[in-house]
Motif scaffolding. Structure first.
Motif, PDB file in Angstrom:
ATOM      1  N   ALA A 131      47.991 -27.663-110.144  1.00  0.00           N
ATOM      2  CA  ALA A 131      49.165 -26.798-110.001  1.00  0.00           C
ATOM      3  C   ALA A 131      49.868 -26.625-111.343  1.00  0.00           C
ATOM      4  O   ALA A 131      50.096 -27.600-112.063  1.00  0.00           O
ATOM      5  CB  ALA A 131      50.129 -27.383-108.975  1.00  0.00           C
ATOM      6  N   VAL A 132      50.224 -25.393-111.651  1.00  0.00           N
ATOM      7  CA  VAL A 132      50.978 -25.111-112.872  1.00  0.00           C
ATOM      8  C   VAL A 132      52.308 -25.846-112.844  1.00  0.00           C
ATOM      9  O   VAL A 132      52.785 -26.345-113.871  1.00  0.00           O
ATOM     10  CB  VAL A 132      51.187 -23.587-113.026  1.00  0.00           C
ATOM     11  N   THR A 133      52.885 -25.942-111.668  1.00  0.00           N
ATOM     12  CA  THR A 133      54.181 -26.620-111.551  1.00  0.00           C
ATOM     13  C   THR A 133      54.110 -28.088-111.964  1.00  0.00           C
ATOM     14  O   THR A 133      55.101 -28.670-112.398  1.00  0.00           O
ATOM     15  CB  THR A 133      54.717 -26.488-110.108  1.00  0.00           C
ATOM     16  N   ASP A 134      52.919 -28.711-111.856  1.00  0.00           N
ATOM     17  CA  ASP A 134      52.766 -30.125-112.219  1.00  0.00           C
ATOM     18  C   ASP A 134      52.565 -30.327-113.715  1.00  0.00           C
ATOM     19  O   ASP A 134      52.433 -31.477-114.167  1.00  0.00           O
ATOM     20  CB  ASP A 134      51.572 -30.729-111.467  1.00  0.00           C
ATOM     21  N   ARG A 155      54.727 -29.238-115.992  1.00  0.00           N
ATOM     22  CA  ARG A 155      56.051 -28.979-116.574  1.00  0.00           C
ATOM     23  C   ARG A 155      56.300 -29.828-117.822  1.00  0.00           C
ATOM     24  O   ARG A 155      56.915 -29.362-118.789  1.00  0.00           O
ATOM     25  CB  ARG A 155      57.119 -29.270-115.525  1.00  0.00           C
ATOM     26  N   CYS A 193      53.974 -19.790-116.323  1.00  0.00           N
ATOM     27  CA  CYS A 193      54.780 -21.017-116.184  1.00  0.00           C
ATOM     28  C   CYS A 193      56.132 -20.704-115.547  1.00  0.00           C
ATOM     29  O   CYS A 193      56.626 -21.476-114.708  1.00  0.00           O
ATOM     30  CB  CYS A 193      54.971 -21.684-117.541  1.00  0.00           C
ATOM     31  N   GLY A 252      55.683 -22.072-111.991  1.00  0.00           N
ATOM     32  CA  GLY A 252      56.228 -23.415-112.168  1.00  0.00           C
ATOM     33  C   GLY A 252      57.735 -23.471-112.209  1.00  0.00           C
ATOM     34  O   GLY A 252      58.327 -24.538-112.031  1.00  0.00           O
ATOM     35  N   TYR A 254      59.601 -22.972-114.895  1.00  0.00           N
ATOM     36  CA  TYR A 254      60.070 -23.619-116.122  1.00  0.00           C
ATOM     37  C   TYR A 254      59.608 -22.833-117.344  1.00  0.00           C
ATOM     38  O   TYR A 254      58.716 -21.990-117.274  1.00  0.00           O
ATOM     39  CB  TYR A 254      59.564 -25.056-116.221  1.00  0.00           C
ATOM     40  N   GLU A 271      48.065 -22.710-107.319  1.00  0.00           N
ATOM     41  CA  GLU A 271      49.008 -21.834-106.630  1.00  0.00           C
ATOM     42  C   GLU A 271      48.415 -20.475-106.258  1.00  0.00           C
ATOM     43  O   GLU A 271      48.755 -19.901-105.218  1.00  0.00           O
ATOM     44  CB  GLU A 271      50.253 -21.587-107.503  1.00  0.00           C
TER      45      GLU A 271
END
Length: 313
Positions: free
Chosen positions: A191-194, A196, A217, A221, A223, A269
């Motif tokens: 995941a891109v969110t992970d 960060r 991002c 994400g 961010y 995602e």
């Protein structure tokens, strides 16, 4: 009747497009004084002032702008006539000037060049490594014949009038991590969110790849990425990832087939893609260019990343 030298009309078109004598000189490989002399001779040919002083530089007069509009038509007609005559002779020869970003130059343009050297040795192919934004003025003006550019999901490129854009291939974007990265251990999507807290690498600011990394991002994400490293050379980005200095989002065409120091993962995602497009002038193509484009399309099929649908304008 006015006798106009087409070569001097090209200087005028270049000035209309680029705006300064220095930029025209750099694009055509002449000195600024030579460019100025050629435009002065053109003024004498047409009997009207084409340039006027503007601060430290010059700008087009009303007559200059009018003639530049006619120059576009006349130069296009001359190019079409040359293409028709070449097709009529049945002799495939001539020069093709092709530009593209690094991955396209390496994986598409160079193999197409090799193919033509074997099958059509009378065609001279010149290869340039260029980003689409850099190349479009030269393409419109005839200094380059075909340019391969890229665009990413959510980041479309402009489609200037007078050019034709043909979809060559679509390819997935992958998250690229160092093999020892904690998120690389499972082998599944990441995941891109992970990511960060990770440091990122991307191409230079102002390129499509840079905008895509930042936009992804932000969108997936939530961010702003810590984008410390910028390199338009994909090998430099990959080396940054190998050493653990960064993570990146990269298209399949830029990735090595088997590298134990890298972990290449799908995006968790969503599925994001990059498209490579071939940009040419929207005029009849000379046989040499048509032959090169056919070799280019054949190379796309050879690497197995052909487009899911044809798209032209």
């Amino acid at each position: 009747m006015i006798a106009i030298d087409l070569r001097r009309l090209r200087f005028l078109r270049e000035f209309e497009e680029r705006g300064t004598l220095a930029a025209v000189a750099a694009a055509l490989g002449y000195s600024p004084s030579t460019v100025s002399q050629q435009l002065t001779l053109l003024e004498r040919e047409v009997g009207a002032p084409l340039l006027t002083k503007a601060g430290r530089g010059v700008r087009l007069t009303d007559a200059g702008r009018l003639l530049a509009q006619h120059a576009r038509v006349m130069l296009s007609a001359a190019e079409a006539a040359a293409a028709d005559l070449a097709a009529l002779s049945g002799d495939i020869r001539g020069t093709v000037r092709a530009g593209g970003l690094q991955s396209a130059a390496r994986r598409l343009l160079v193999p197409a060049l090799v193919r033509l050297r074997a099958d059509h040795p009378q065609i001279r192919v010149e290869i340039f490594e260029l980003e689409l934004e850099q190349a479009l003025p030269s393409l419109r003006l005839g200094a380059v014949d075909v340019v391969i550019g890229d665009e990413y999901d959510g980041h479309p490129r402009p489609r200037p009038a007078g050019l034709r854009f043909t979809l060559l291939l679509e390819e997935p974007l992958k998250i690229v991590l160092p093999a020892a990265h904690p998120l690389a251990r499972t082998g599944g999507p990441v995941a891109v969110t992970d990511l960060r807290s990770d440091i990122w690498a991307a191409s230079a600011e102002g390129t499509g790849h840079h905008a895509m990394v930042v936009g992804t991002c932000r969108a997936l994400g939530g961010y702003e990425p810590d984008l410390r490293h910028r390199a338009s050379d994909a090998d430099v980005q990959l080396e940054l990832v190998r050493t653990g200095a960064a993570v990146s989002l990269m298209p399949a065409l830029t990735l090595p087939g088997d590298d134990p120091t890298l972990a290449i993962r799908d995006i968790a995602e969503t599925a994001l893609k990059r498209r490579l497009v071939a940009a040419t002038r929207d005029t009849p193509a000379a046989p040499a260019l048509t032959t090169f484009l056919a070799a280019l399309t054949d190379q796309v099929h050879r690497i197995g990343l052909g487009p899911s649908a044809s798209a032209e304008r």
